[in-house]
Motif scaffolding. Structure first.
Motif, mmCIF file in Angstrom:
data_model
loop_
_atom_site.group_PDB
_atom_site.id
_atom_site.type_symbol
_atom_site.label_atom_id
_atom_site.label_comp_id
_atom_site.label_asym_id
_atom_site.label_seq_id
_atom_site.Cartn_x
_atom_site.Cartn_y
_atom_site.Cartn_z
ATOM 1 N N THR A 173 0.838 -1.197 0.000
ATOM 2 C CA THR A 173 0.000 0.000 0.000
ATOM 3 C C THR A 173 0.876 1.250 0.000
ATOM 4 O OG1 THR A 173 -1.979 0.942 1.069
ATOM 5 C CG2 THR A 173 -0.180 0.212 2.519
ATOM 6 N N PRO A 174 0.400 2.368 -0.551
ATOM 7 C CA PRO A 174 1.208 3.590 -0.582
ATOM 8 C C PRO A 174 1.542 4.088 0.829
ATOM 9 C CG PRO A 174 -0.622 3.754 -2.130
ATOM 10 C CD PRO A 174 -0.865 2.527 -1.303
ATOM 11 N N VAL A 175 2.755 4.571 1.003
ATOM 12 C CA VAL A 175 3.179 5.123 2.288
ATOM 13 C C VAL A 175 2.258 6.256 2.712
ATOM 14 C CG1 VAL A 175 5.039 6.369 3.448
ATOM 15 C CG2 VAL A 175 5.577 4.429 1.966
ATOM 16 N N ALA A 176 1.793 7.033 1.754
ATOM 17 C CA ALA A 176 0.933 8.175 2.065
ATOM 18 C C ALA A 176 -0.544 7.807 2.153
ATOM 19 C CB ALA A 176 1.123 9.267 1.007
ATOM 20 N N GLY A 177 -0.871 6.533 2.021
ATOM 21 C CA GLY A 177 -2.262 6.098 2.035
ATOM 22 C C GLY A 177 -2.806 5.887 3.440
ATOM 23 N N PRO A 178 -4.094 5.516 3.541
ATOM 24 C CA PRO A 178 -4.741 5.353 4.847
ATOM 25 C C PRO A 178 -4.076 4.327 5.756
ATOM 26 C CG PRO A 178 -6.366 5.375 3.065
ATOM 27 C CD PRO A 178 -5.021 5.310 2.422
ATOM 28 N N TYR A 222 1.987 -5.343 -10.472
ATOM 29 C CA TYR A 222 3.121 -4.502 -10.089
ATOM 30 C C TYR A 222 3.280 -3.296 -10.999
ATOM 31 C CZ TYR A 222 5.424 -6.772 -6.144
ATOM 32 O OH TYR A 222 5.748 -7.229 -4.887
ATOM 33 N N ALA A 223 2.840 -3.410 -12.237
ATOM 34 C CA ALA A 223 2.956 -2.292 -13.168
ATOM 35 C C ALA A 223 2.124 -1.095 -12.708
ATOM 36 C CB ALA A 223 2.530 -2.720 -14.563
ATOM 37 N N HIS A 224 1.081 -1.333 -11.918
ATOM 38 C CA HIS A 224 0.207 -0.247 -11.479
ATOM 39 C C HIS A 224 0.627 0.369 -10.151
ATOM 40 C CE1 HIS A 224 -2.417 -2.143 -14.482
ATOM 41 N NE2 HIS A 224 -3.038 -0.985 -14.534
ATOM 42 N N LEU A 225 1.412 -0.350 -9.352
ATOM 43 C CA LEU A 225 1.684 0.103 -7.994
ATOM 44 C C LEU A 225 2.545 1.357 -7.892
ATOM 45 C CD1 LEU A 225 2.157 -3.345 -6.205
ATOM 46 C CD2 LEU A 225 0.118 -1.898 -6.320
ATOM 47 N N PRO A 226 3.525 1.573 -8.777
ATOM 48 C CA PRO A 226 4.350 2.785 -8.627
ATOM 49 C C PRO A 226 3.580 4.093 -8.769
ATOM 50 C CG PRO A 226 5.472 1.161 -9.998
ATOM 51 C CD PRO A 226 4.072 0.674 -9.818
ATOM 52 N N SER A 227 2.370 4.059 -9.293
ATOM 53 C CA SER A 227 1.592 5.295 -9.453
ATOM 54 C C SER A 227 1.222 5.918 -8.112
ATOM 55 C CB SER A 227 0.307 5.008 -10.239
ATOM 56 O OG SER A 227 -0.595 4.228 -9.463
ATOM 57 N N GLY A 228 1.238 5.132 -7.032
ATOM 58 C CA GLY A 228 0.892 5.654 -5.725
ATOM 59 C C GLY A 228 -0.591 5.692 -5.443
ATOM 60 N N ARG A 229 -1.394 5.203 -6.372
ATOM 61 C CA ARG A 229 -2.852 5.213 -6.182
ATOM 62 C C ARG A 229 -3.369 3.879 -5.661
ATOM 63 N NH1 ARG A 229 -7.776 7.226 -7.360
ATOM 64 N NH2 ARG A 229 -9.385 5.780 -8.104
ATOM 65 N N TRP A 230 -2.754 2.785 -6.101
ATOM 66 C CA TRP A 230 -3.333 1.470 -5.883
ATOM 67 C C TRP A 230 -2.637 0.704 -4.762
ATOM 68 C CZ3 TRP A 230 -7.644 1.506 -8.427
ATOM 69 C CH2 TRP A 230 -7.728 2.223 -9.623
ATOM 70 N N SER A 231 -3.395 -0.164 -4.124
ATOM 71 C CA SER A 231 -2.876 -1.147 -3.184
ATOM 72 C C SER A 231 -3.154 -2.532 -3.747
ATOM 73 C CB SER A 231 -3.545 -1.008 -1.810
ATOM 74 O OG SER A 231 -3.272 0.249 -1.233
ATOM 75 N N PHE A 254 10.015 -9.311 -6.999
ATOM 76 C CA PHE A 254 9.599 -7.968 -7.400
ATOM 77 C C PHE A 254 9.975 -6.879 -6.406
ATOM 78 C CE2 PHE A 254 6.704 -10.872 -9.606
ATOM 79 C CZ PHE A 254 6.782 -10.394 -10.907
ATOM 80 N N GLY A 255 10.219 -7.263 -5.151
ATOM 81 C CA GLY A 255 10.578 -6.267 -4.161
ATOM 82 C C GLY A 255 9.414 -5.357 -3.796
ATOM 83 N N VAL A 256 9.732 -4.248 -3.143
ATOM 84 C CA VAL A 256 8.729 -3.272 -2.728
ATOM 85 C C VAL A 256 8.900 -2.018 -3.588
ATOM 86 C CG1 VAL A 256 7.821 -1.907 -0.811
ATOM 87 C CG2 VAL A 256 8.819 -4.166 -0.373
ATOM 88 N N PRO A 257 7.890 -1.654 -4.389
ATOM 89 C CA PRO A 257 8.015 -0.465 -5.233
ATOM 90 C C PRO A 257 8.255 0.796 -4.403
ATOM 91 C CG PRO A 257 6.117 -1.802 -5.899
ATOM 92 C CD PRO A 257 6.612 -2.359 -4.594
ATOM 93 N N GLU A 258 8.941 1.733 -4.998
ATOM 94 C CA GLU A 258 9.211 3.004 -4.321
ATOM 95 C C GLU A 258 7.897 3.678 -3.930
ATOM 96 O OE1 GLU A 258 11.707 7.181 -5.063
ATOM 97 O OE2 GLU A 258 11.695 5.584 -6.575
ATOM 98 N N GLY A 259 7.859 4.180 -2.705
ATOM 99 C CA GLY A 259 6.661 4.854 -2.216
ATOM 100 C C GLY A 259 5.623 3.914 -1.640
ATOM 101 N N MET A 260 5.940 2.600 -1.611
ATOM 102 C CA MET A 260 5.014 1.608 -1.058
ATOM 103 C C MET A 260 5.630 0.995 0.194
ATOM 104 S SD MET A 260 2.578 1.523 -3.461
ATOM 105 C CE MET A 260 1.709 -0.032 -3.234
ATOM 106 N N ARG A 261 4.800 0.384 1.012
ATOM 107 C CA ARG A 261 5.306 -0.380 2.141
ATOM 108 C C ARG A 261 4.498 -1.653 2.307
ATOM 109 N NH1 ARG A 261 3.309 -0.058 7.463
ATOM 110 N NH2 ARG A 261 5.448 -0.440 8.133
ATOM 111 N N VAL A 262 5.116 -2.615 3.003
ATOM 112 C CA VAL A 262 4.488 -3.906 3.239
ATOM 113 C C VAL A 262 3.819 -3.896 4.610
ATOM 114 C CG1 VAL A 262 4.903 -6.382 3.521
ATOM 115 C CG2 VAL A 262 6.216 -5.082 1.828
ATOM 116 N N VAL A 263 2.539 -4.247 4.619
ATOM 117 C CA VAL A 263 1.775 -4.328 5.868
ATOM 118 C C VAL A 263 1.234 -5.746 6.010
ATOM 119 C CG1 VAL A 263 -0.173 -3.433 7.207
ATOM 120 C CG2 VAL A 263 1.115 -1.901 5.695
#
Length: 232
Positions: A88-93, A147-156, A167-176
């Motif tokens: 999920t995006p770091v800046a997300g809920p 994974y192609a959609h996750l770097p946009s910062g909109r999707w989880s 695939f690792g963790v895309p930039e701006g995302m974190r693992v919960v």
């Protein structure tokens, strides 16, 4: 006979469900190192295609979910258990959460695998167990498509922990980590009950750490210690 004379040759026909692809190299690489005269033909297949391929002897071995009720007259060798995490995006809920409930993840803007994939059906069962239903805006038949959609910062997305190995963790995302059952679905090697057995399949089984049918209940020891299988 050729294996006895000069080493294993020919092609190992290996079918793998897409969600297990990150684990494939942990078997195929040592297999090729041990048998330099052999080749591996790897196909990414749905669980239904794997069942058909085994029944029609088009596959020597497969990596798939061991609880698939459609698999009959096969030998099963556990490799690892899937655990599910939220990307999920770091800046997300839920970007600052240490853990999350499935019901909380269900209301996020999601991209998930398509319902025809066994992994998606398992994930839907986990949502339902928490009294929730996910309605993803984007569905894909491949992990790469998610994974192609996750770097946009909109999707989880909800993924298997094993995918992080590739695939690792895309930039701006974190693992919960997601709160869920103590034991996830098991992924393992599945082979047809051939008589005589497939020589390439038996060689792959040896690489995976299985010495025969009597060890079917044990996880392959050299896989169980991998760091990516401990990720959560």
């Amino acid at each position: 006979m050729s294996a006895l004379r000069g080493g294993l040759t020919g092609t190992l026909r290996l079918g793998i469900v897409p969600t297990a692809l990150p684990a494939a190299s942990l078997l195929t690489t040592p297999f090729c190192e041990r048998h330099p005269g052999a080749r591996v033909g790897l196909e990414s297949l749905s669980s239904a295609e794997i069942t058909q391929g085994l029944a029609e002897f088009e596959l020597d071995a497969t990596m798939t979910y061991l609880d698939d009720e459609e698999l009959r007259h096969v030998r099963r060798f556990p490799l690892y258990e899937e655990r599910y995490v939220l990307l999920t995006p770091v800046a997300g809920p839920l970007g600052a959460a240490t853990t999350a409930r499935w019901a909380h993840a269900a209301v996020l803007p999601l991209c998930l695998l398509s319902p025809r994939m066994r992994n998606r059906r398992i994930i839907d069962e986990c949502f339902a167990a928490d009294g929730a239903k996910a309605t993803p805006a984007i569905e894909s038949d491949s992990v790469a498509g998610l994974y192609a959609h996750l770097p946009s910062g909109r999707w989880s997305s909800v993924i298997s922990h094993a995918w992080l190995h590739m695939f690792g963790v895309p930039e701006g995302m974190r693992v919960v980590p997601l709160e869920g059952p103590a034991h996830g679905p098991r992924v393992g090697l599945v082979m047809a009950r051939d008589d005589p057995p497939s020589v390439p399949a038996e060689a792959l089984l040896t690489v995976a750490g299985g010495a025969g049918e009597g060890r079917a209940g044990r996880a392959a020891p050299h896989l169980s210690g991998r760091a990516w299988l401990r990720a959560s």
